[in-house]
Design an enzyme around this catalytic site. Structure first.
Site, PDB file in Angstrom:
ATOM      1  N   ASP A 171       0.840  -1.197   0.000  1.00 58.20           N
ATOM      2  CA  ASP A 171       0.000   0.000   0.000  1.00 58.20           C
ATOM      3  C   ASP A 171       0.876   1.248   0.000  1.00 58.20           C
ATOM      4  O   ASP A 171       0.643   2.197  -0.765  1.00 58.20           O
ATOM      5  CB  ASP A 171      -0.904  -0.036   1.237  1.00 58.20           C
ATOM      6  CG  ASP A 171      -2.125   0.865   1.110  1.00 58.20           C
ATOM      7  OD1 ASP A 171      -2.446   1.296  -0.014  1.00 58.20           O
ATOM      8  OD2 ASP A 171      -2.769   1.120   2.138  1.00 58.20           O
ATOM      9  N   HIS A 254      -4.142   2.931  -6.967  1.00 59.93           N
ATOM     10  CA  HIS A 254      -5.340   2.595  -6.207  1.00 59.93           C
ATOM     11  C   HIS A 254      -6.557   2.399  -7.105  1.00 59.93           C
ATOM     12  O   HIS A 254      -7.438   1.591  -6.804  1.00 59.93           O
ATOM     13  CB  HIS A 254      -5.605   3.647  -5.131  1.00 59.93           C
ATOM     14  CG  HIS A 254      -4.841   3.404  -3.875  1.00 59.93           C
ATOM     15  ND1 HIS A 254      -3.517   3.756  -3.746  1.00 59.93           N
ATOM     16  CD2 HIS A 254      -5.196   2.793  -2.710  1.00 59.93           C
ATOM     17  CE1 HIS A 254      -3.091   3.388  -2.537  1.00 59.93           C
ATOM     18  NE2 HIS A 254      -4.094   2.802  -1.893  1.00 59.93           N
ATOM     19  N   HIS A 257      -6.173  -1.072  -8.272  1.00 58.62           N
ATOM     20  CA  HIS A 257      -6.606  -1.944  -7.174  1.00 58.62           C
ATOM     21  C   HIS A 257      -8.123  -2.085  -7.182  1.00 58.62           C
ATOM     22  O   HIS A 257      -8.676  -3.191  -7.069  1.00 58.62           O
ATOM     23  CB  HIS A 257      -6.164  -1.381  -5.826  1.00 58.62           C
ATOM     24  CG  HIS A 257      -6.956  -1.922  -4.668  1.00 58.62           C
ATOM     25  ND1 HIS A 257      -8.200  -1.400  -4.298  1.00 58.62           N
ATOM     26  CD2 HIS A 257      -6.724  -2.951  -3.816  1.00 58.62           C
ATOM     27  CE1 HIS A 257      -8.672  -2.090  -3.278  1.00 58.62           C
ATOM     28  NE2 HIS A 257      -7.799  -3.031  -2.964  1.00 58.62           N
ATOM     29  N   HIS A 271      -5.469  -5.744   0.623  1.00 57.37           N
ATOM     30  CA  HIS A 271      -5.518  -4.474  -0.115  1.00 57.37           C
ATOM     31  C   HIS A 271      -4.146  -4.110  -0.693  1.00 57.37           C
ATOM     32  O   HIS A 271      -4.007  -3.829  -1.882  1.00 57.37           O
ATOM     33  CB  HIS A 271      -6.007  -3.377   0.844  1.00 57.37           C
ATOM     34  CG  HIS A 271      -5.918  -1.991   0.304  1.00 57.37           C
ATOM     35  ND1 HIS A 271      -6.896  -1.426  -0.488  1.00 57.37           N
ATOM     36  CD2 HIS A 271      -4.964  -1.027   0.460  1.00 57.37           C
ATOM     37  CE1 HIS A 271      -6.559  -0.189  -0.798  1.00 57.37           C
ATOM     38  NE2 HIS A 271      -5.394   0.078  -0.239  1.00 57.37           N
TER      39      HIS A 271
END
Length: 365
Positions: A171, A254, A257, A271
């Site tokens: 992340d 992101h 993602h 995540h």
């Protein structure tokens, strides 16, 4: 538009700090609603209860049902109102933090975040990522304020499985590259303004810390010890990445993602593991130079972050499924528009396939 940086009101990190939670919480309220998993309560519930013993506070524990969804948020809001709680404490991982922050917002109460893992940069942010009950990304809920306190007990985090710390690195890996993209496009950050010198500096130090300390930290946690490298990576995953992404901005990693959440083979991933592949895809989209790609891919392989579709669990990539993910990633409602060039689903699909090819090349197959 102004340059803006935002942050939690207070950040506390150290060994054994969860035992001190009451001294901070009693300044915010007298009846805390504590959102925690059943397994989390078994591990650390006693520490929290002992901290509040002499305070006269009434603790209300509630088990998290596993997904930061509208239904779960609404369920918990109703309980907080019924019990008359005057603060919310989220203890555990990213989806618990995000849920706790949303609940506190809807009941207009202070919120404390206590990570037991360093798997995401969610603790410090004024943001909740909302999913469906089945775990598919639905929307961002932008909150008016950051947590009142982020309390990080590094002894507890170091005892968690190494994969969780590595997910946090995944992340955090995106932070600098997304902030740079937002800076190049003059995009508005999650803080509601343009990026400050402080934010881009935090994001850069975050990346440097991962490269310098990441492998050492992973090995230390696997050996069941908390070293200086572990402390530094926990801060990078939590504070540097949290402030860096929020005041620096989100871009390709992101959004990619979020696209991957529609592929069922990826649902078992954390995540940060999906974000890491999103970072590699973003760098391919940006046609990053070979030295940078080499550094990022090598880092991911060394700590165990995904660099190929197979690593994501997609053993037999289906073009239609990948195009669906690419289309979701490139949605006007997501953050790929913060890249300093036009991005289409076709470009995202091509970058994902090329990122997988690079990963396979480095793995030797």
């Amino acid at each position: 538009m102004a340059n803006i940086i935002i942050s939690p009101a207070k950040y506390v990190q150290g060994k054994g700090e969860l035992a001190n939670i009451a001294q901070y919480a009693t300044k915010l309220g007298k009846k805390p609603f504590i959102l925690i998993s059943e397994s989390g309560k078994k591990r650390v519930g006693g520490i929290i209860e002992d901290s509040f013993k002499e305070t006269g506070c009434e603790l209300v524990f509630e088990a998290f049902h596993g997904e930061c969804s509208k239904n779960e948020i609404n369920r918990l809001v109703a309980i907080v109102k019924e019990k008359g709680c005057d603060m919310v404490i989220g203890v555990g991982g990213g989806k618990i933090f995000d849920t706790a922050k949303a609940v506190a917002y809807y009941v207009n109460s202070p919120v404390i975040v206590c990570p037991t893992i360093a798997a995401t940069d969610a603790p410090c942010s004024a943001l909740t990522v909302v999913y469906t009950d089945d775990g598919v990304f639905e929307e961002y809920l932008w909150l008016p304020a950051n947590p009142n306190l982020v309390l990080v007990d590094t002894d507890i985090i170091a005892k968690a499985p190494a994969r969780l710390l590595v997910s946090g690195m995944g992340d955090a890996l995106a932070t600098y590259f997304e902030a740079k993209a937002c800076q190049a496009s003059n995009a508005t950050s999650c803080a509601g303004g343009h990026i400050t010198i402080a934010a881009i500096t935090l994001a850069k130090v975050c990346y440097q810390t991962l490269i310098e300390e990441g492998v050492k930290a992973k090995l230390a946690v696997e050996a069941d010890v908390c070293t200086t490298a572990v402390e530094k990576v926990i801060e990078a995953n939590t504070l540097l990445s949290g402030m860096g992404f929020e005041s620096g901005g989100l871009a390709g990693a992101h959004a990619i993602h979020n696209g991957l959440t529609c592929i069922k083979e990826c649902h078992h991933l954390y995540h940060g593991e999906k974000v890491a592949f999103g970072t590699l895809t973003q760098l391919v989209l940006e046609n990053a130079d070979e030295d940078l790609l080499d550094e990022v891919i090598t880092f991911c392989m060394d700590v165990g972050l995904p660099t190929t579709f197979a690593d994501l669990g997609i053993e037999n990539p289906d073009k239609d499924a990948l195009m669906e993910a690419a289309t979701l990633a490139a949605s006007p409602d997501d953050t790929l528009g913060n890249e300093p060039f036009e991005v289409t689903p076709e470009k995202v699909y091509a970058a994902m396939v090329a990122a997988d090819a690079l990963g396979r090349y480095y793995k030797g197959f």
